[in-house]
Design an enzyme around this catalytic site. Structure first.
Site, PDB file in Angstrom:
ATOM      1  N   ARG A 120       0.825  -1.205   0.000  1.00 41.93           N
ATOM      2  CA  ARG A 120       0.000   0.000   0.000  1.00 41.93           C
ATOM      3  C   ARG A 120       0.863   1.260   0.000  1.00 41.93           C
ATOM      4  O   ARG A 120       0.544   2.237  -0.689  1.00 41.93           O
ATOM      5  CB  ARG A 120      -0.928   0.000   1.228  1.00 41.93           C
ATOM      6  CG  ARG A 120      -1.881   1.154   1.129  1.00 41.93           C
ATOM      7  CD  ARG A 120      -2.888   1.215   2.242  1.00 41.93           C
ATOM      8  NE  ARG A 120      -3.660   2.441   2.038  1.00 41.93           N
ATOM      9  CZ  ARG A 120      -4.247   3.123   2.987  1.00 41.93           C
ATOM     10  NH1 ARG A 120      -4.197   2.685   4.232  1.00 41.93           N
ATOM     11  NH2 ARG A 120      -4.906   4.210   2.723  1.00 41.93           N
ATOM     12  N   ARG A 168      -3.647  10.795   5.987  1.00 44.98           N
ATOM     13  CA  ARG A 168      -2.241  11.174   5.805  1.00 44.98           C
ATOM     14  C   ARG A 168      -2.078  12.317   4.816  1.00 44.98           C
ATOM     15  O   ARG A 168      -1.019  12.948   4.748  1.00 44.98           O
ATOM     16  CB  ARG A 168      -1.443   9.957   5.322  1.00 44.98           C
ATOM     17  CG  ARG A 168      -1.533   8.746   6.226  1.00 44.98           C
ATOM     18  CD  ARG A 168      -1.066   7.486   5.522  1.00 44.98           C
ATOM     19  NE  ARG A 168      -1.395   6.256   6.240  1.00 44.98           N
ATOM     20  CZ  ARG A 168      -2.591   5.677   6.210  1.00 44.98           C
ATOM     21  NH1 ARG A 168      -3.574   6.207   5.498  1.00 44.98           N
ATOM     22  NH2 ARG A 168      -2.822   4.571   6.900  1.00 44.98           N
ATOM     23  N   LYS A 208       8.839   7.539  15.612  1.00 41.60           N
ATOM     24  CA  LYS A 208       9.204   6.472  14.685  1.00 41.60           C
ATOM     25  C   LYS A 208       9.455   7.016  13.280  1.00 41.60           C
ATOM     26  O   LYS A 208      10.479   6.706  12.660  1.00 41.60           O
ATOM     27  CB  LYS A 208       8.107   5.397  14.677  1.00 41.60           C
ATOM     28  CG  LYS A 208       8.496   4.124  13.960  1.00 41.60           C
ATOM     29  CD  LYS A 208       8.138   4.196  12.482  1.00 41.60           C
ATOM     30  CE  LYS A 208       8.611   2.943  11.766  1.00 41.60           C
ATOM     31  NZ  LYS A 208       8.315   3.032  10.320  1.00 41.60           N
ATOM     32  N   PRO A 225      14.893   3.616  14.537  1.00 38.55           N
ATOM     33  CA  PRO A 225      13.425   3.590  14.420  1.00 38.55           C
ATOM     34  C   PRO A 225      12.853   2.330  15.058  1.00 38.55           C
ATOM     35  O   PRO A 225      13.222   1.220  14.668  1.00 38.55           O
ATOM     36  CB  PRO A 225      13.180   3.563  12.899  1.00 38.55           C
ATOM     37  CG  PRO A 225      14.493   3.869  12.259  1.00 38.55           C
ATOM     38  CD  PRO A 225      15.549   3.476  13.234  1.00 38.55           C
ATOM     39  N   ASP A 227       9.658   0.345  15.435  1.00 41.78           N
ATOM     40  CA  ASP A 227       8.269   0.065  15.067  1.00 41.78           C
ATOM     41  C   ASP A 227       7.799  -1.176  15.831  1.00 41.78           C
ATOM     42  O   ASP A 227       8.500  -1.680  16.695  1.00 41.78           O
ATOM     43  CB  ASP A 227       8.161  -0.135  13.552  1.00 41.78           C
ATOM     44  CG  ASP A 227       8.899  -1.373  13.095  1.00 41.78           C
ATOM     45  OD1 ASP A 227       9.523  -2.045  13.937  1.00 41.78           O
ATOM     46  OD2 ASP A 227       8.868  -1.680  11.908  1.00 41.78           O
TER      47      ASP A 227
END
Length: 265
Positions: A120, A168, A208, A225, A227
């Site tokens: 995506r 977003r 993040k 980072p 996640d």
DNA sequence: GAACAGGTGAAGT
DNA sequence: ACTTCACCTGTT
């Protein structure tokens, strides 16, 4: 042009599919094609050789730094404890390079990445490039460069709908305005913490995403980072995030790739 | 249909 | 400081 570059030093698959970038696609059995820095590149492996669709001058000026080929990853990873889970991850990910991506492209891409998955994310980024990036045609195919922040800042809400990136959309638009206004200018004079503060000041950019931008867009190798997958590695695999030092981001990428691949993703 | 996804920010303890 | 929830869209 061709260069001698063994798989163990530069794996195309691992580098392009470890989740750091979204614009290179598989091409043929051993190749990839993609656009970065406004330039199209085809790159293909044959044994210990890589063939690239660029001139030697362009390779030296653009792609060699982009692929971080002057860095000695064997030396950098020697900082990590080469035992246990992290050791397995480093062995498994041998050949990953941390790309020197454009900071704005990294910022925009990782804002889009939140609460989503790689297919995506790639779709959203590709639609953005088609919507307002530059056209590059090659052998009858059309590729698109990543649009500059100014272009994205000028997009209307109905144009943004084309991206199908939901909530977003306003995040990338306001980030584009800030970047076009010079938010990331003279970044090399800033410490990683100062730069992170600038990034997290943007709406839709938390810790993040900011750390992804620091690592993949500004090549700040100490950025880590964290996640959900990395948090899982910390909770379940005994990974200690404070043990990696100045190349923590590199360690993070090996761990991320390893845990994702072994999870069947 | 409901639940969830590489995250964030606001509102509630 | 920590927990919960909504947010678009797409997939299972």
């Amino acid at each position: 042009m061709r260069i001698l570059m063994p798989e163990a030093q530069f794996s195309l698959k691992k580098t392009f599919e470890c989740g750091q970038c979204f614009r290179f696609e598989r091409e043929g059995e051993n190749g990839y094609a993609g656009v970065a820095m406004g330039r199209l590149l085809h790159i293909e492996r044959a044994g210990d050789e890589l063939s690239l669709s660029c001139s030697r001058d362009e390779f030296e000026a653009l792609w060699k730094p982009y692929f971080d080929l002057d860095a000695d990853y064997a030396r950098m990873t020697s900082d990590f404890i080469r035992l246990g889970y992290v050791g397995e991850a480093v062995d498994f990910g041998r050949g990953i390079r941390i790309l020197r991506q454009d900071p704005w492209e990294a910022l925009c891409s990782f804002i889009l990445s939140q609460c989503s998955n790689i297919p995506r994310i790639k779709g959203m980024v590709e639609r953005l490039c088609r919507l307002c990036g530059g056209e590059i045609t090659s052998e009858g195919r059309t590729f698109y460069s990543f649009p500059p922040a100014e272009r994205v800042a000028a997009l209307s809400d109905s144009q943004l709908d084309f991206l199908r990136c939901g909530y977003r959309a306003q995040y990338i638009k306001s980030a584009a305005l800030a970047v076009a206004d010079g938010l990331l200018a003279h970044a090399s004079a800033l410490s990683t913490d100062e730069l992170r503060d600038r990034l997290t000041g943007l709406r839709g950019v938390g810790q993040k995403v900011a750390d992804c931008v620091l690592l993949f867009g500004f090549h700040r190798m100490e950025a880590f980072p964290a996640d959900v997958w990395i948090k899982r590695a910390i909770a379940e695999k005994g990974v200690d995030p404070d043990s990696f030092g100045q190349y923590a981001g590199l360690a993070q990428q090996y761990i991320f790739y390893y845990i994702r691949e072994s999870a069947g993703g």
